[in-house]
Enzyme design. Structure first.
Site, short mmCIF file in Angstrom:
data_model
loop_
_atom_site.label_atom_id
_atom_site.label_comp_id
_atom_site.label_asym_id
_atom_site.label_seq_id
_atom_site.Cartn_x
_atom_site.Cartn_y
_atom_site.Cartn_z
N GLU A 189 -6.38 -7.76 -1.32
CA GLU A 189 -7.09 -7.54 -0.05
C GLU A 189 -8.49 -7.01 -0.38
O GLU A 189 -8.69 -6.32 -1.38
CB GLU A 189 -6.39 -6.51 0.85
CG GLU A 189 -5.09 -6.96 1.47
CD GLU A 189 -4.50 -5.90 2.40
OE1 GLU A 189 -5.29 -5.12 2.99
OE2 GLU A 189 -3.27 -5.83 2.52
N GLU A 208 0.80 -1.23 0.00
CA GLU A 208 0.00 0.00 0.00
C GLU A 208 0.84 1.28 0.00
O GLU A 208 0.39 2.32 0.49
CB GLU A 208 -0.98 0.00 1.19
CG GLU A 208 -2.01 -1.10 1.10
CD GLU A 208 -3.08 -1.00 2.17
OE1 GLU A 208 -2.86 -0.29 3.16
OE2 GLU A 208 -4.14 -1.64 2.02
#
Length: 736
Positions: free
Chosen positions: A449, A368
């Site tokens: 995710e 991320e």
């Protein structure tokens, strides 16, 4: 001749560090590795408790047969910033808390006793990945993996890399690249999964086998493991590596294993455990892999967000669980030295794990993180130089990101956006990949995710929240299985609840993001995954209900979701019986859609109105017209028995092993009592110690614990007591 011996016992441990301890015996506590420097409560703790220095020390006695040999200690991992001394001389410093490092003792050994001192520092050092920002997980200090004593000849093998090109050809091939401490001839023996020799070869740095027939390809269904034994005839040094014949390919149309398209379906896994942090041994690591593959029916796992235990990866190889492995990090990118360390992490990860057939993709981007093209050009180049057989991926949560990797890997939390104030987006499971990438055409694409923090759900949460939790996982699974979506699959956040920093989670230092509890006990959403299994692997029939009239808003049990791989489900209530098929209209792409029973099937009167007597229910699963499963739900559930079950009925007498024991409160029909939250008293007898407290509350009708074995043979008995009930699990502990 090479000898490798586990060296986990007879260490001494002390909090803090003093330079005086390098040259003097440590007045510390005897410990066995793997070891957690600070055992913390499961909730409401201060996570800075382990963010400081600690010291380990061990005496090693010289052996005459070591003369002329290389003597080394290999640390599988230590968290973090480790420094090793021998007899006062610094041998090695290793800053990464997740990859192995070696201390060569040879030149500083003396006859008699030799003192090894290890300083580790649990501080979140901003110069070392993953530190520098905030991290949604804990990095528990300690020497938390195994340590090995290696005795090697001067002429020894340093590395073996095995590749299996062109596995779809009729005649298979194997190539091996061998690195040695000094040049010399090499011999190799290739063996099949039963250990039978099938080929031999001789050479130097590179060996090849060709024209191999009757080879079984490695797949989730047939995880065939071959072995290659490499020997150096001049010194007798020998190493054996396992591998599999398999080929992986990510394309814009999806993921292909050995030329066959497979939808990747899995979960993310942290390597942590309650109370013991990272420090659990071989069996605990293996069991997590088994839960993912066998209990949950997953075919892939992501090692979020760092390389994990070799024991875990070995078990993934053995049971056919594919792996997305990635380097340490979480959102933050540091300065130049930090980036250099991260690039080194890529090399250490790949060199350690390149022979695992289960690993299908390398994660070479900080999870991320923002784009940093120069940095990620380096990580990708390093990975590609080391291994051309697997693609690279880089997990991001931003759109229109520069694609430097082979696969665009994306954390897609769009399903939570429709709830945001002012949002005009309809409920959407996954975005179209080109909306995410901003590219003019489709590319290899994997969702890494989803859900998680968008809808945290505790094991004890009310039924209506459990239902929505289930639906969100089903929605994404269905979208990922759409053959026209150009998605390789989806890896959900996450396998189980985990401890975290104060900046995340529910305020109790726990992120309740898992489809299982912190003890690996399934919540209802876990059955969204296990119900996708082939029925030949086990029938799943899990109604998402506590079976009570007053649990939901307004009352009743409808709509009732039944997570199942049956092809029809029958609900019996009083004298009313209705058979309902899976909802393929709402979930057209799932291998096994849930059965959703609602007012299309039952009128309000057929299930009784508010104020009427609530009745028992029965849910029956059918396949091909035959009854294959049945669940009974009493109208008046009562605590009838305690279930106390160990994962393993027998274990070796190894002081570095743990075994999980689960405790569940069952009603008279065998269902868990989800809202029973009373304490359970645990009494332990035999050669083991209890990790954590001996009085624990039930959560969602269950709790658990791990037992650390003492290394002595005998019988371990764990007795759980609740009200006037007690039940005992027995574990036979045999020879080492």
């Amino acid at each position: 001749m090479r000898t490798v011996t586990k060296l986990n016992t007879d260490w001494h441990f002390a909090e803090g560090f003093s330079p005086d301890w390098i040259n003097a015996p440590l007045d510390g506590t005897p410990v066995c590795l793997p070891h957690n420097a600070v055992d913390m409560p499961m909730s409401y703790f201060d996570e800075t408790g382990f963010q400081r220095a600690f010291t380990y020390q061990r005496e090693i006695t010289w052996a005459p047969e070591w003369a002329g040999q290389r003597v080394r200690l290999r640390f599988d991992a230590a968290m973090a910033d480790a420094v090793v001394w021998l007899n006062g001389v610094e041998l090695v410093a290793h800053r990464d808390g997740y990859t192995p490092f070696t201390a060569d003792l040879t030149d500083h050994l003396v006859e008699g006793s030799n003192r090894v001192t290890v300083k580790i520092d649990g501080s979140e050092n901003p110069q070392i990945p993953p530190f520098g920002g905030r991290i949604d997980y804990l990095t528990y200090a300690g020497i938390y993996r195994d340590v090995w004593l290696e005795i090697l000849p001067e002429h020894h093998i340093t590395s073996i890399k095995i590749e299996t090109p062109d596995v779809l050809a009729a005649q298979k091939q194997v190539s091996a690249r061998i690195e040695t401490a000094t040049p010399g001839p090499v011999r190799a023996v290739l063996r099949d999964p039963e250990g039978t020799e099938i080929a031999r070869a001789e050479g130097t740095e590179t060996l090849a086998f060709s024209d191999l027939s009757d080879i079984t390809l490695w797949t989730p269904e047939t995880p065939a493991l071959y072995s290659l034994e490499i020997t150096l005839p001049e010194s007798g040094d020998s190493r054996t590596e396992r591998f599999g014949f398999r080929h992986v390919e990510f394309t814009p149309e999806g993921f292909f294993l050995n030329g066959k398209r497979i939808v990747l379906r899995g979960l993310n896994r942290h390597q942590s455990f309650p109370y013991s942090g990272y420090a659990q041994g071989k069996r605990a690591q293996e069991r997590d892999a088994e839960i993912l593959r066998h209990d949950l029916g997953c075919n892939v796992v992501r090692t979020s967000h760092y390389p994990q235990s070799p024991w875990f990866l070995d078990r993934c190889d053995e049971i056919g669980l594919m792996v997305f492995e990635e380097i340490p990090g979480w959102q933050h990118i540091g300065e130049a030295g930090w980036k250099d360390e991260s690039v080194a992490n890529v090399e250490r990860m790949i060199r350690r794990d390149w022979n695992h057939p289960s690993i299908i993709i390398w994660g070479v981007r900080i999870n991320e993180s923002p784009d940093d093209d120069a940095f990620y050009e380096r990580t990708n180049a390093t990975a590609r130089a080391l291994d051309t057989t697997r693609p690279t991926g880089g997990v991001r949560c931003i759109t229109d990101s520069t694609l430097l990797e082979d696969v665009y890997t994306m954390n897609d939390f769009i399903l939570g956006d429709f709830e945001l104030p002012g949002s005009n987006r309809p409920r959407t499971a996954l975005r179209d990949q080109q909306e995410v990438t901003g590219l003019p055409k489709r590319v290899p694409y994997l969702v890494t995710e989803y859900n998680g923090h968008m809808y945290p759900t505790k094991a004890s949460d009310p039924e209506h929240r459990q239902v929505e939790h289930v639906i969100r996982h089903l929605d994404v699974l269905n979208a990922a299985h759409d053959p026209d979506a150009g998605i390789s699959g989806c890896i959900g956040w996450c396998m189980f609840d985990y401890n975290t920093h104060k900046d995340f989670g529910a305020g109790d230092r726990i992120c309740h993001h898992g489809v299982m509890s912190i003890f690996r006990e399934p919540k209802y959403a876990a059955f969204a995954y296990s119900s996708q299994k082939d029925p030949a692997e086990g029938i799943v029939l899990e109604p998402v209900t506590a079976w009570s009239r007053g649990e939901r808003n307004i009352g009743g049990i409808l709509p009732l979701i039944v997570l199942t791989n049956c092809d029809a489900v029958e609900l019996s209530y009083d004298d009313v019986v209705k058979r309902v098929e899976p909802d393929r209209e709402r979930y057209p792409h799932l291998p096994h859609p849930p059965v959703i029973i609602d007012h299309r099937h039952f009128t309000k009167d057929e299930l009784g109105s508010w104020g009427a007597s609530w009745r028992d229910g029965k849910i029956t699963g059918y396949r091909d017209g035959k009854k294959v499963a049945e669940r009974h739900f009493p109208a008046n559930p009562l605590l009838a028995r305690l279930e106390v079950v160990a994962d393993d009925a027998s274990m070796p007498a190894s002081p570095d092993e743990e075994v999980r024991v689960m405790i569940r409160a069952r009603d008279q029909s065998g269902n868990k009592l989800p809202f029973l939250n009373e304490p359970v008293q645990l009494d332990l007898d035999g050669p083991a110690t209890l990790i954590g407290p001996d009085c624990v509350p039930l959560t969602g009708g269950a709790t658990g614990c791990w037992l650390r074995l003492s290394g002595t043979p005998g019988t371990v008995r764990l007795t759980a007591r609740l009200r006037d009930l007690s039940e005992t699990a027995e574990i036979t502990v045999g020879g080492a």
